[in-house]
Scaffold this motif. Structure first.
Motif, short mmCIF file in Angstrom:
data_model
loop_
_atom_site.label_atom_id
_atom_site.label_comp_id
_atom_site.label_asym_id
_atom_site.label_seq_id
_atom_site.Cartn_x
_atom_site.Cartn_y
_atom_site.Cartn_z
N ALA A 1 75.47 15.88 -25.89
CA ALA A 1 77.67 16.11 -26.71
C ALA A 1 77.61 17.17 -25.23
N PRO A 2 77.63 18.75 -25.80
CA PRO A 2 77.29 19.74 -24.77
C PRO A 2 77.35 18.86 -22.59
N PHE A 3 76.55 18.64 -22.61
CA PHE A 3 76.05 17.93 -21.58
C PHE A 3 77.10 16.46 -21.17
N LEU A 4 78.05 16.18 -22.07
CA LEU A 4 78.77 14.83 -21.64
C LEU A 4 80.55 14.98 -21.63
N VAL A 5 80.60 16.25 -22.85
CA VAL A 5 81.72 16.85 -22.22
C VAL A 5 81.99 18.17 -22.36
N GLU A 6 81.18 19.20 -22.28
CA GLU A 6 82.13 20.31 -21.55
C GLU A 6 81.01 20.72 -20.15
N ARG A 7 80.29 20.58 -20.08
CA ARG A 7 79.84 20.51 -18.36
C ARG A 7 80.42 19.65 -17.62
N PRO A 8 81.42 18.33 -17.55
CA PRO A 8 81.69 17.30 -16.61
C PRO A 8 82.97 17.40 -17.23
N TYR A 9 83.50 17.90 -17.84
CA TYR A 9 84.57 18.12 -18.86
C TYR A 9 86.07 17.46 -17.75
N GLU A 10 85.94 18.50 -16.45
CA GLU A 10 87.03 18.37 -15.77
C GLU A 10 87.19 16.72 -15.12
N GLN A 11 85.42 16.18 -14.68
CA GLN A 11 85.28 14.81 -14.81
C GLN A 11 86.19 13.70 -16.23
N LEU A 12 85.98 14.09 -16.79
CA LEU A 12 87.05 13.36 -18.21
C LEU A 12 88.44 13.77 -18.02
N LYS A 13 88.73 14.32 -17.47
CA LYS A 13 90.39 14.40 -17.16
C LYS A 13 90.31 13.57 -15.92
N ILE A 14 89.55 14.24 -15.20
CA ILE A 14 90.44 13.62 -13.18
C ILE A 14 90.27 12.02 -13.14
N SER A 15 88.55 11.84 -13.19
CA SER A 15 87.49 10.48 -12.67
C SER A 15 87.71 9.94 -13.92
N ALA B 1 82.80 22.00 -30.57
CA ALA B 1 84.43 21.92 -29.54
C ALA B 1 84.31 21.23 -28.47
N ASP B 2 83.21 20.19 -29.19
CA ASP B 2 83.54 18.49 -28.02
C ASP B 2 85.04 17.27 -28.60
N VAL B 3 84.86 16.82 -30.23
CA VAL B 3 86.01 17.06 -30.59
C VAL B 3 87.15 17.15 -29.77
N ALA B 4 87.77 18.63 -29.91
CA ALA B 4 88.08 19.34 -30.20
C ALA B 4 89.11 19.14 -28.25
N LEU B 5 88.19 19.42 -27.72
CA LEU B 5 87.87 19.11 -25.53
C LEU B 5 88.61 17.38 -25.87
N VAL B 6 87.57 16.39 -26.29
CA VAL B 6 88.26 15.65 -25.97
C VAL B 6 89.61 15.22 -26.69
N ALA B 7 90.24 14.67 -27.75
CA ALA B 7 91.15 15.15 -28.03
C ALA B 7 92.31 15.97 -27.41
N GLY C 1 89.63 23.31 -38.06
CA GLY C 1 91.24 23.00 -37.46
C GLY C 1 91.40 22.42 -36.52
N THR C 2 90.18 21.44 -36.21
CA THR C 2 90.36 20.18 -34.82
C THR C 2 91.54 19.62 -34.86
N SER C 3 91.82 18.82 -36.16
CA SER C 3 92.68 18.22 -36.69
C SER C 3 93.89 18.46 -37.24
N ALA C 4 94.05 19.78 -37.23
CA ALA C 4 95.31 20.88 -37.72
C ALA C 4 96.71 19.89 -37.22
N ALA C 5 96.63 20.15 -35.95
CA ALA C 5 98.08 20.03 -35.36
C ALA C 5 97.92 18.07 -35.60
N ALA C 6 97.63 17.64 -35.59
CA ALA C 6 97.75 16.21 -36.07
C ALA C 6 97.87 16.13 -37.87
#
Lengths: 242, 329
Positions: B85-99, B129-135, B256-261
């Motif tokens: 999870a840390p290397f799938l979401v956190e390390r390449p986080y901008e790649q999730l956003k842009i790529s 924090a992975d789910v919060a970041l992806v969401a 609180g990851t789902s708190a806003a929803a």
């Protein structure tokens, strides 16, 4: 050389394309360094890429990936000249109603293959495209990066992956205008060569020379074309270093 | 916590089940590819041999891993991307956003490690924090399966779709599988007294369900389940929560990851909501077992019970135990 499909010959008029760029930038003067990217993009769409503005989603089209997305004026001008979208789109770039921004968005612009702007995304994406097209399509993937953009570590990863996977359908064009603050000791091409790419150094003095370099491909390795845009031809044909 | 083989499929852990599912999925979906960054490559060597060119290991290059996935998707492929999870979401986080996101293309990201499966490995291999970041990125669906059968069902469904999907595998699991249709399901009901308000509701996400059921075994609360916290089934939650909700949301990741929803789902009614998850204010600098970490974070049976109890009205002279019934789901 493995290119088997007939090359296009659209003979985009260089002067007219420069006028289209000026419609984007509002720049009446033709600054040579500003148009170095233009030469590469114009020659690609004029003589190298197999693309059809009437079929922009053809799965077998060649892909031009503008990674260095902060200079899209030349790409916009060439796409308009090739008929991907009307030329009047060039007159209000980055306005609220415009599909053309200071960084391009592939979902808004016919003929634009990726949304870019953040440096270091185009080459990894191009590697994935080349993997996806390899053995399934005759399409080539040509990605344009800048010499300063190569600072981004994601490019190093992608250069290594493309070399290890022997992606013969991938070409990386490095527009080298010496904009990298720390420079590249030993030259840009060496970064690709050590990873198994075939490399070519070329400048923009001759369309035919540029086209020959951009057409070059080998079946068992990716190709890097390092375009020195600091050497330009003057009106008298004399070469100077800009 | 491990069940006595009640699952319909082979009783493997989630990670092993994921690997086992890929071979038939690659057969069934000619557009599917697998992109790895070393993790999983050894386990998938035979799958790679059976599907030449379709299992791509880019080495320990996680930015390239996501970029390659984006490029594959741009040519019509359906990439399954996998690592910790840390290397799938956190390390390449901008790649999730842009790529991926900005290119408007899809991928199925499947992580292992969860919040503290790698308790002995330390903080570097933990990603609460992975789910919060992806969401936080547009257009993603987040599945947090609670059982290996749910992993298989989710993968089979998502392989035939085109969206951006994050599937969070965990070493923690429930004894039996639950539905993976994206909805909130009532798992345990409790009889209301005559004219009484509905009992408090506890929404358990994924592998927290069995902990929640054990923690609330003698409390007058209802228990619901979802394997898909994002997007949250707001309609289902509203229906179960009732007009004046008392709700606990128990998630195995950042509190609180789902708190806003949840707040958005219940914005039209007075609600009292307790969010239970991994605390976000302190880095736990201890090793030990996942159970040790669950206890330290208040995510074990005792910790969850302490938090849920705060929702239960205290009545002098009456038993706190309501009449509970397990529901078939």
């Amino acid at each position: 050389m493995t290119t088997t499909r007939l090359g296009p010959a659209h003979r985009l008029d260089a002067g007219r394309v420069r006028d289209l760029v000026a419609r984007v930038t509002g720049d009446e003067k033709h600054d040579p360094s500003a148009h170095s990217t233009l030469d590469v993009v114009r020659v690609l769409y004029d003589q190298v890429l197999h693309v059809d503005p009437d079929a922009p989603d053809d799965p077998d089209r060649d892909r031009f990936v503008l990674s260095k997305g902060h200079g899209p004026a030349s790409t916009y001008a060439v796409l308009a000249a090739r008929g991907f979208f009307p030329e009047y789109w060039l007159d209000d770039v980055a306005s609220w109603d415009s599909a053309l921004g200071h960084h391009p968005d592939r979902t808004l612009v016919p003929g634009v293959e990726i949304g870019s702007g953040s440096l270091g995304h185009g080459l990894p994406l191009a590697v994935g495209m080349a993997l996806g097209l390899r053995v399934r399509s005759p399409a080539r993937v040509v990605v344009l990066v800048g010499d300063a953009e190569l600072d981004e570590g994601s490019n190093a990863e992608a250069i290594q992956v493309a070399g290890r996977f022997a992606l013969g359908n991938l070409t990386c064009v490095v527009v080298d205008n010496r904009s990298d603050g720390h420079g590249w000791p030993g030259g840009v091409a060496a970064r690709f060569a050590v990873e198994g790419w075939t490399t070519t150094d070329v400048d923009t003095r001759s369309d035919d020379g540029l086209a020959a370099a951009l057409r070059r491909a080998e079946p068992d390795r990716p190709t890097a074309v390092v375009v020195d845009t600091t050497r330009v031809a003057t009106a008298t044909g004399r070469t100077v270093t800009a | 916590m491990r069940g006595p083989g009640t699952s319909a499929g082979p009783d493997l852990d989630m990670r092993t089940r994921f690997y086992a599912e890929l071979d038939p999925l690659l057969d069934a979906h000619p557009d599917l590819d697998v992109v790895l960054a070393v993790i999983g490559a050894a386990q998938l060597a035979r799958v790679a041999d059976r599907h030449p060119g379709r299992v791509v290991d880019v080495g320990i290059r996680e930015q390239a891993m996501i970029g390659v996935a984006g490029g594959l998707a741009l040519t019509g492929r359906r990439p399954v991307v996998h690592t910790y999870a840390p290397f799938l979401v956190e390390r390449p986080y901008e790649q999730l956003k842009i790529s991926l996101g900005h290119q408007d293309v899809g991928a199925i990201l499947v992580s292992i490690g969860a919040s503290f499966d790698a308790s002995a490995a330390g903080r570097t291999h933990q990603a609460p924090a992975d789910v919060a970041l992806v969401a936080a990125l547009p257009g993603w669906t987040v599945h947090v399966p609670g059982h290996p059968d749910e992993v298989a069902a989710i993968l089979r469904a998502e392989a035939g779709r085109t969206g951006r999907v994050y599937v969070r595998l965990s070493g923690q699991r429930n004894e039996r599988p639950r539905p993976t249709d994206g909805r909130v399901h009532l798992v345990r009901d409790v009889a209301d007294g005559p004219g009484a308000a509905p009992a408090p509701l506890v929404l358990a996400v994924g592998p927290m369900l069995d902990t929640v059921l054990a923690a609330t075994a003698d409390l007058p609360v209802r228990v619901a389940y979802t394997a898909t916290p994002h997007p949250l089934d707001a309609v289902g939650l509203r229906r179960l929560a009732g007009p004046t909700p008392a709700l606990a949301v128990v998630e195995p990741y950042l509190e609180g990851t789902s708190a806003a929803a949840v707040a958005a789902a219940l914005a039209d009614r007075p609600a009292r909501v307790v969010h239970v998850g991994v605390p976000r204010d302190v880095e736990l600098r201890r090793y030990g077992s996942p159970d040790d970490h669950a206890a330290a974070h208040g995510l074990d049976v005792a910790g969850v019970r302490r938090r849920v109890e705060t929702l239960v009205p205290r009545r002098v002279g009456s038993s706190s135990s309501g009449r509970q019934s397990e529901l078939p789901t």
